[in-house]
Design a protein around this motif. Structure first.
Motif, short mmCIF file in Angstrom:
data_model
loop_
_atom_site.label_atom_id
_atom_site.label_comp_id
_atom_site.label_asym_id
_atom_site.label_seq_id
_atom_site.Cartn_x
_atom_site.Cartn_y
_atom_site.Cartn_z
N GLU A 36 0.84 -1.21 0.00
CA GLU A 36 0.00 0.00 0.00
C GLU A 36 0.87 1.25 0.00
O GLU A 36 0.59 2.21 -0.73
CB GLU A 36 -0.94 0.00 1.20
CG GLU A 36 -2.04 -1.04 1.09
CD GLU A 36 -2.91 -1.10 2.33
OE1 GLU A 36 -2.96 -0.11 3.10
OE2 GLU A 36 -3.55 -2.14 2.54
N PHE A 37 1.91 1.25 0.83
CA PHE A 37 2.81 2.40 0.86
C PHE A 37 3.47 2.61 -0.51
O PHE A 37 3.52 3.73 -1.01
CB PHE A 37 3.89 2.22 1.93
CG PHE A 37 5.03 3.15 1.75
CD1 PHE A 37 4.93 4.49 2.12
CD2 PHE A 37 6.22 2.72 1.15
CE1 PHE A 37 5.98 5.36 1.91
CE2 PHE A 37 7.26 3.59 0.94
CZ PHE A 37 7.15 4.92 1.32
N LEU A 38 4.00 1.53 -1.10
CA LEU A 38 4.66 1.66 -2.39
C LEU A 38 3.70 2.13 -3.48
O LEU A 38 4.09 2.88 -4.37
CB LEU A 38 5.33 0.34 -2.79
CG LEU A 38 6.59 -0.03 -2.03
CD1 LEU A 38 7.06 -1.42 -2.41
CD2 LEU A 38 7.69 0.99 -2.25
N ASN A 39 2.45 1.70 -3.40
CA ASN A 39 1.46 2.16 -4.36
C ASN A 39 1.26 3.67 -4.24
O ASN A 39 1.23 4.38 -5.25
CB ASN A 39 0.13 1.42 -4.17
CG ASN A 39 -0.86 1.78 -5.24
OD1 ASN A 39 -0.59 1.65 -6.42
ND2 ASN A 39 -2.02 2.26 -4.81
N ARG A 40 1.12 4.17 -3.01
CA ARG A 40 0.98 5.63 -2.81
C ARG A 40 2.24 6.35 -3.28
O ARG A 40 2.15 7.38 -3.96
CB ARG A 40 0.73 5.95 -1.33
CG ARG A 40 -0.66 5.62 -0.85
CD ARG A 40 -0.96 6.17 0.53
NE ARG A 40 0.00 5.80 1.55
CZ ARG A 40 -0.03 4.70 2.27
NH1 ARG A 40 -1.01 3.82 2.08
NH2 ARG A 40 0.89 4.45 3.18
N PHE A 41 3.41 5.80 -2.95
CA PHE A 41 4.67 6.42 -3.36
C PHE A 41 4.78 6.47 -4.88
O PHE A 41 5.18 7.47 -5.45
CB PHE A 41 5.86 5.67 -2.75
CG PHE A 41 7.16 6.40 -2.91
CD1 PHE A 41 7.55 7.35 -1.99
CD2 PHE A 41 7.99 6.14 -3.99
CE1 PHE A 41 8.75 8.04 -2.14
CE2 PHE A 41 9.18 6.82 -4.16
CZ PHE A 41 9.56 7.77 -3.22
N LYS A 42 4.42 5.37 -5.53
CA LYS A 42 4.50 5.32 -6.99
C LYS A 42 3.51 6.29 -7.62
O LYS A 42 3.81 6.90 -8.65
CB LYS A 42 4.25 3.90 -7.50
CG LYS A 42 4.35 3.82 -9.03
CD LYS A 42 4.44 2.44 -9.52
CE LYS A 42 4.42 2.31 -11.02
NZ LYS A 42 5.00 3.37 -11.79
N THR A 43 2.35 6.47 -7.03
CA THR A 43 1.36 7.42 -7.54
C THR A 43 1.95 8.83 -7.55
O THR A 43 1.71 9.61 -8.48
CB THR A 43 0.09 7.38 -6.67
OG1 THR A 43 -0.44 6.06 -6.72
CG2 THR A 43 -0.95 8.36 -7.17
N GLU A 44 2.74 9.15 -6.53
CA GLU A 44 3.36 10.48 -6.44
C GLU A 44 4.64 10.58 -7.27
O GLU A 44 5.12 11.68 -7.54
CB GLU A 44 3.69 10.80 -4.98
CG GLU A 44 2.45 10.88 -4.10
CD GLU A 44 2.78 10.88 -2.62
OE1 GLU A 44 3.98 10.95 -2.27
OE2 GLU A 44 1.84 10.81 -1.82
N ASN A 45 5.22 9.44 -7.64
CA ASN A 45 6.49 9.40 -8.38
C ASN A 45 6.34 8.45 -9.55
O ASN A 45 6.80 7.31 -9.49
CB ASN A 45 7.63 8.95 -7.45
CG ASN A 45 7.80 9.86 -6.27
OD1 ASN A 45 8.43 10.90 -6.36
ND2 ASN A 45 7.22 9.48 -5.13
N GLN A 46 5.72 8.91 -10.60
CA GLN A 46 5.37 8.06 -11.74
C GLN A 46 6.59 7.45 -12.44
O GLN A 46 6.46 6.43 -13.11
CB GLN A 46 4.56 8.87 -12.76
CG GLN A 46 3.21 9.30 -12.24
CD GLN A 46 2.27 8.14 -12.05
OE1 GLN A 46 2.25 7.21 -12.85
NE2 GLN A 46 1.50 8.16 -10.98
N ASN A 47 7.77 8.06 -12.30
CA ASN A 47 8.93 7.59 -13.04
C ASN A 47 9.59 6.35 -12.43
O ASN A 47 10.53 5.81 -12.99
CB ASN A 47 9.97 8.70 -13.17
CG ASN A 47 10.50 9.15 -11.82
OD1 ASN A 47 9.80 9.10 -10.81
ND2 ASN A 47 11.73 9.61 -11.80
N ILE A 48 9.09 5.87 -11.29
CA ILE A 48 9.69 4.70 -10.65
C ILE A 48 8.92 3.44 -11.05
O ILE A 48 7.70 3.48 -11.21
CB ILE A 48 9.75 4.88 -9.12
CG1 ILE A 48 10.74 3.92 -8.52
CG2 ILE A 48 8.38 4.74 -8.49
CD1 ILE A 48 11.19 4.30 -7.13
N THR A 49 9.63 2.35 -11.24
CA THR A 49 9.03 1.07 -11.59
C THR A 49 9.09 0.15 -10.38
O THR A 49 10.15 0.00 -9.76
CB THR A 49 9.79 0.42 -12.76
OG1 THR A 49 9.70 1.29 -13.90
CG2 THR A 49 9.22 -0.94 -13.12
N VAL A 50 7.97 -0.47 -10.03
CA VAL A 50 7.92 -1.41 -8.91
C VAL A 50 7.73 -2.81 -9.46
O VAL A 50 6.75 -3.09 -10.14
CB VAL A 50 6.79 -1.07 -7.92
CG1 VAL A 50 6.73 -2.11 -6.80
CG2 VAL A 50 6.97 0.33 -7.35
#
Length: 179
Positions: free
Chosen positions: A88-102
């Motif tokens: 959940e945290f990584l999903n929120r973080f990725k939403t704010e930082n689109q350039n990162i790939t998880v």
């Protein structure tokens, strides 16, 4: 050697304290050695050659395909509530930082449970099977993350569910990628 009965309880107390300290020291040392072994094993892996079986695509996922992006390989499992919290945290973080790939690498889990979990979430992760790589690296805990910069260069690792520490590392990671 005989201990005077009036000193026996004190003697037992001292032995107990020494034993607890020895166990505490050994545990911390063992944990640190596991982390060092994991990081050493990771430095021996050619990250640009990693290939994972994908749950979210019909083909395998190659880390080399993301050489121009900052990447997080996130080891997790459906049976770990801490893993789900980090998801959940990584999903929120990725939403704010689109350039990162998880790359969400599931570990030791039932395939049907994984697919049910993936279908119940709207995460923009690349879900892959990660058990073999997790075991190869001897990752000392779960959840765990590997931060890989552009050009498939290792930046850092994180073990555990402390999202405040993870957020700090991810921010440093992205800042270093922008320079």
């Amino acid at each position: 050697m005989r201990i005077d009965p009036k000193y026996f309880n004190v003697f037992i107390g001292i032995i107990a304290v020494i034993s607890v300290l020895a166990i505490f020291y050994s545990t911390i040392r063992y944990s640190k050695n596991q982390v060092l072994n994991f990081e050493e094993n990771l430095t021996e892996v050619r990250l640009d050659t990693l290939v994972f079986k994908s749950y979210s695509a019909s083909d395998s996922l190659r880390l080399a395909d993301f050489a121009n992006d900052p990447v997080i390989i996130h080891f997790w499992s459906t049976w770990s509530s801490k893993s789900k919290d980090v998801n959940e945290f990584l999903n929120r973080f990725k939403t704010e930082n689109q350039n990162i790939t998880v790359i969400a690498a599931v570990v030791r889990d039932d395939e049907e449970m994984v697919r049910d979990y993936i279908n119940s979430q709207s995460y923009s992760f690349h879900f892959v099977e990660g058990t073999a790589f997790y075991q190869e690296l001897l990752v000392p805990g779960m959840p765990a993350q590997i931060l890989i910069g552009r050009g498939n260069e290792l930046f850092d690792t994180h073990i555990g569910d402390d999202t405040r520490v993870l957020e700090t590392r991810l921010t440093e990671f992205l800042n270093s990628e922008e320079q």
